[in-house]
Design an enzyme around this catalytic site. Structure first.
Site, PDB file in Angstrom:
ATOM      1  N   LYS A 209      37.046  34.884  34.133  1.00  0.00           N
ATOM      2  CA  LYS A 209      36.679  33.853  35.058  1.00  0.00           C
ATOM      3  C   LYS A 209      35.221  33.964  35.463  1.00  0.00           C
ATOM      4  CE  LYS A 209      41.335  34.003  36.878  1.00  0.00           C
ATOM      5  NZ  LYS A 209      42.180  34.509  37.952  1.00  0.00           N
TER       6      LYS A 209
ATOM      7  N   ASP B 172      28.011  44.844  30.708  1.00  0.00           N
ATOM      8  CA  ASP B 172      27.998  46.102  31.449  1.00  0.00           C
ATOM      9  C   ASP B 172      28.143  47.242  30.436  1.00  0.00           C
ATOM     10  OD1 ASP B 172      28.637  48.257  33.185  1.00  0.00           O
ATOM     11  OD2 ASP B 172      29.692  46.975  34.576  1.00  0.00           O
TER      12      ASP B 172
END
Length: 181
Positions: free
Chosen positions: A44, A104
């Site tokens: 999302k 990340d």
């Protein structure tokens, strides 16, 4: 929500300027091609960025969505991304643009690259709103990054903690006491 933010690191205006630059970069990349790129939002977290990005582009595109989870309700990646919702469209023979909120550890990006390439995509391009190279555990990078950030835990503009803060119009650092309870 605003009281949970330690500091604002990127304003709405700063984000909008970078999104516009990313759209121009993609338009230049696909200029003169006959194919319609398939833009994939990794839900999302990337949805705000994705919507603003495709609206800012002049290139005709097709859109699709995937849900890939590696965080759950934690502030740390599990390192084991899993596909929760797969694509509806075929990527075979297509120019595919994966739109991420943040790169990340890189584990999700590697999984996505291998999956999309394995399904026969003609090309695979990654555009990310945020790049966090200090956290990388695998050798992978986005083709285009709007912002490079440090190791702060940021929320807003689609990024969340425990499914909250996504609707903040800016990006801020979440107070430690919120996620270290």
């Amino acid at each position: 929500m605003n009281s949970d933010i330690q500091s604002i690191v990127l304003s709405e205006k700063q984000i909008a300027e970078k999104v516009e630059k990313a759209a121009k970069w993609l338009d230049a990349k696909f200029e003169g091609t006959q194919s319609v790129p398939l833009m994939i939002s990794v839900l999302k977290g990337s949805v705000m960025f994705f919507c603003d990005l495709v609206r800012a582009m002049d290139t005709p595109v097709q859109i699709d969505f995937m849900t890939v989870s590696s965080y759950g309700s934690s502030s740390e990646s599990s390192g084991m991304p899993r596909i929760v919702m797969d694509l509806a469209a075929s990527v075979e023979g297509r120019d595919v643009v994966l739109v991420e909120d943040i790169v990340d550890s890189g584990n999700t990006l590697v999984k996505m690259r291998d999956l999309i390439s394995g399904r026969g995509a003609k090309s695979f391009t990654v555009v990310t709103l945020f790049d966090k190279p200090s956290r990388r555990t695998v050798n992978v990078s986005a083709d285009y990054s709007c912002f490079e950030i440090g190791n702060e835990f940021i929320v807003g503009y689609g990024l969340d903690y425990a499914q909250k803060y996504r609707n903040l119009p800016y990006v801020g650092i979440l107070k430690r006491e919120i996620y270290e309870k």
